[in-house]
Write a protein that holds these residues in place. Structure first.
Motif, PDB file in Angstrom:
ATOM      1  N   GLY A  20       0.849  -1.184   0.000  1.00 40.76           N
ATOM      2  CA  GLY A  20       0.000   0.000   0.000  1.00 40.76           C
ATOM      3  C   GLY A  20       0.886   1.236   0.000  1.00 40.76           C
ATOM      4  N   SER A  21       0.317   2.390  -0.388  1.00 39.42           N
ATOM      5  CA  SER A  21       1.172   3.577  -0.374  1.00 39.42           C
ATOM      6  C   SER A  21       1.457   4.029   1.050  1.00 39.42           C
ATOM      7  CB  SER A  21       0.610   4.697  -1.237  1.00 39.42           C
ATOM      8  OG  SER A  21      -0.660   5.054  -0.821  1.00 39.42           O
TER       9      SER A  21
ATOM     10  N   TYR B  41      -3.788  14.631   4.496  1.00 39.24           N
ATOM     11  CA  TYR B  41      -3.864  13.238   4.925  1.00 39.24           C
ATOM     12  C   TYR B  41      -3.384  13.132   6.372  1.00 39.24           C
ATOM     13  CZ  TYR B  41      -3.376   8.131   4.430  1.00 39.24           C
ATOM     14  OH  TYR B  41      -3.484   6.768   4.567  1.00 39.24           O
TER      15      TYR B  41
ATOM     16  N   THR C 205      -1.071   4.733  -5.464  1.00 37.58           N
ATOM     17  CA  THR C 205      -1.663   3.554  -4.845  1.00 37.58           C
ATOM     18  C   THR C 205      -2.614   2.829  -5.793  1.00 37.58           C
ATOM     19  OG1 THR C 205      -3.060   2.764  -3.036  1.00 37.58           O
ATOM     20  CG2 THR C 205      -3.500   4.977  -3.824  1.00 37.58           C
TER      21      THR C 205
ATOM     22  N   SER D 157      -5.120   1.346  -4.375  1.00 33.18           N
ATOM     23  CA  SER D 157      -6.280   1.161  -3.495  1.00 33.18           C
ATOM     24  C   SER D 157      -7.538   1.868  -3.980  1.00 33.18           C
ATOM     25  CB  SER D 157      -5.959   1.661  -2.094  1.00 33.18           C
ATOM     26  OG  SER D 157      -4.910   0.920  -1.545  1.00 33.18           O
ATOM     27  N   LYS D 158      -7.382   2.990  -4.655  1.00 34.16           N
ATOM     28  CA  LYS D 158      -8.553   3.748  -5.044  1.00 34.16           C
ATOM     29  C   LYS D 158      -8.906   3.491  -6.501  1.00 34.16           C
ATOM     30  CE  LYS D 158      -7.577   5.714  -0.970  1.00 34.16           C
ATOM     31  NZ  LYS D 158      -6.455   6.325  -0.266  1.00 34.16           N
TER      32      LYS D 158
ATOM     33  N   ARG E  26      -3.302  -4.348  -0.965  1.00 32.59           N
ATOM     34  CA  ARG E  26      -2.212  -3.542  -0.403  1.00 32.59           C
ATOM     35  C   ARG E  26      -1.048  -3.401  -1.381  1.00 32.59           C
ATOM     36  NH1 ARG E  26      -3.893  -0.640   1.293  1.00 32.59           N
ATOM     37  NH2 ARG E  26      -2.464   0.078   2.873  1.00 32.59           N
ATOM     38  N   ILE E  27      -1.232  -2.557  -2.376  1.00 31.03           N
ATOM     39  CA  ILE E  27      -0.174  -2.282  -3.347  1.00 31.03           C
ATOM     40  C   ILE E  27      -0.032  -0.766  -3.516  1.00 31.03           C
ATOM     41  CG2 ILE E  27       0.695  -2.670  -5.700  1.00 31.03           C
ATOM     42  CD1 ILE E  27      -1.276  -5.049  -5.896  1.00 31.03           C
TER      43      ILE E  27
END
Ligand SMILES: *Cc1c(COP(=O)(O)O)cnc(C)c1O
Length: 351
Positions: A84-85, A110, A206, A208-209, A217-218
């Motif tokens: 994940g980032s 963030y 990421t 993820s989005k 989780r990349i």
């Protein structure tokens, strides 16, 4: 207090949005993608050889790194991958922010940034966003130990132009500037073309989005080979095998379905703009979004109360208690059907 307690490293952790396990809820609180991963991902998953789980994965995740280098037209050695980032950003703070001078990031951004800074004992200062929640490049033209900017920013959803970010990088060539582009695929302007010009720039992304793979989780970073090398050395000093075989394989496969990817992004952007209009019709103030979420407030009810009332209807959005943003809700763009239910719930609550 026991003597041993003073040897414990203590910090106030980041609090992610809830992951409720109950059925039948509408989950618009952690900016996940409402659509499934690409067909190629399903195929790659089906073909995974479970016997290989007995072996360690490739510590360099070469297959994934190579595909990312190709996809973004970069040279070998310009990509670093992580769990994940969040993993990539955390390692980047540890690797690049080693100055006694404070690093800089906006007051509203963030909320993991101050947590990493605290846990690694990195001093930091937070120039405030302006009254329209915009980052002012001028605020970043002073002595500092490094800079991190989320662009588009979260939770405001607003993106800065590439030239505005360049102004910040230009003025800060003696420190490392990290641009966190978690949401850029939804319409932001990337600073990737600046990599050739600025060796102190690190771009973090990421899966993820935009790639519907939050659960895998990349995340990855792109930059000058010396930055990537430094990151790799720190990573190899902590944990050699961060990426699972599955994540490596699936991350590589996801890059090969460009049409699916673009259609998915277009759908989310169309829904976002439609729902922004619906909210505005109901008197909401909605910030201009270049992300997969909306940041909105109404005069009719406090953010906290509206958040609670939506929860009662099993619609989860995100509410932050920061002074300037406590009347806003951060609403992930879901499917059209989910968003229509949100609008209906808002009508029920407010009228
Ligand atoms: C979601 C998010 C991340 C982290 O995403 P990962 O799931 O860890 O890849 C990083 N930065 C911002 C601004 C985000 O919103």
């Amino acid at each position: 207090m026991n003597q041993w307690e003073k040897n414990i490293r203590r910090t106030v952790p980041y609090v992610p949005g809830e992951q409720p396990q109950e059925e039948g809820i509408i989950k618009l609180n952690t900016n996940e993608n409402p659509y499934p991963p690409s067909p190629g991902v399903f195929e790659a998953h089906k073909n995974i050889n479970i016997n290989r789980f007995a072996l360690y994965p490739d510590p360099a995740a070469s297959e994934l790194v190579r595909e990312l280098e190709n996809y973004y037209g970069l040279e070998k050695g310009q990509v670093f991958v992580g769990v994940g980032s969040d993993d990539v950003l955390s390692l980047s703070f540890l690797t690049f922010f080693n100055s006694k001078k404070p690093i800089l990031f906006p007051d509203i951004t963030y909320s993991f940034y101050p947590v990493w800074a605290d846990v690694y004992r990195i001093p930091y200062e937070c120039p405030p966003l302006d009254e329209n929640f915009l980052i002012c490049p001028e605020d970043y033209k002073r002595e500092n130990g490094g800079i991190v900017i989320a662009n588009p920013n979260a939770p405001t959803s607003i993106g800065l132009s590439c030239s505005a970010i360049e102004e910040i990088i230009q003025a800060n060539q003696d420190v490392i500037v990290i641009v966190d582009e978690a949401y850029v695929d939804f319409g932001g302007e990337t600073v990737l073309p600046l990599l050739e010009q600025y060796e102190n720039l690190l771009v973090v992304r990421t899966y993820s989005k935009s790639r519907s793979l939050a659960g895998m989780r990349i995340g990855f970073a792109m930059g000058n080979k010396r930055l990537i090398q430094a990151l790799t050395e720190i990573k190899e000093s902590i944990n050699s095998y961060t990426m699972s075989q599955e994540a490596i394989r699936i991350g590589a496969a996801s890059l090969k379905d460009e049409n699916y990817f673009q259609d998915n992004l277009n759908k989310i952007v169309a829904t976002r703009e439609r729902i922004k209009g619906e909210l505005e019709q109901r008197g909401f103030a909605v910030l201009p979004s270049q992300t997969n979420f909306l940041f909105a407030r109404t005069d009719k009810m406090s953010g906290g109360e509206l958040f609670e009332k939506l929860c009662e209807k099993k619609i989860y959005v995100r509410h932050f208690n920061g002074e300037r943003i406590r009347d806003y809700l951060r609403i992930t763009v879901g499917t059209d059907e989910q968003m229509d239910k949100l609008i209906k719930a808002i009508d029920d609550i407010l009228t």
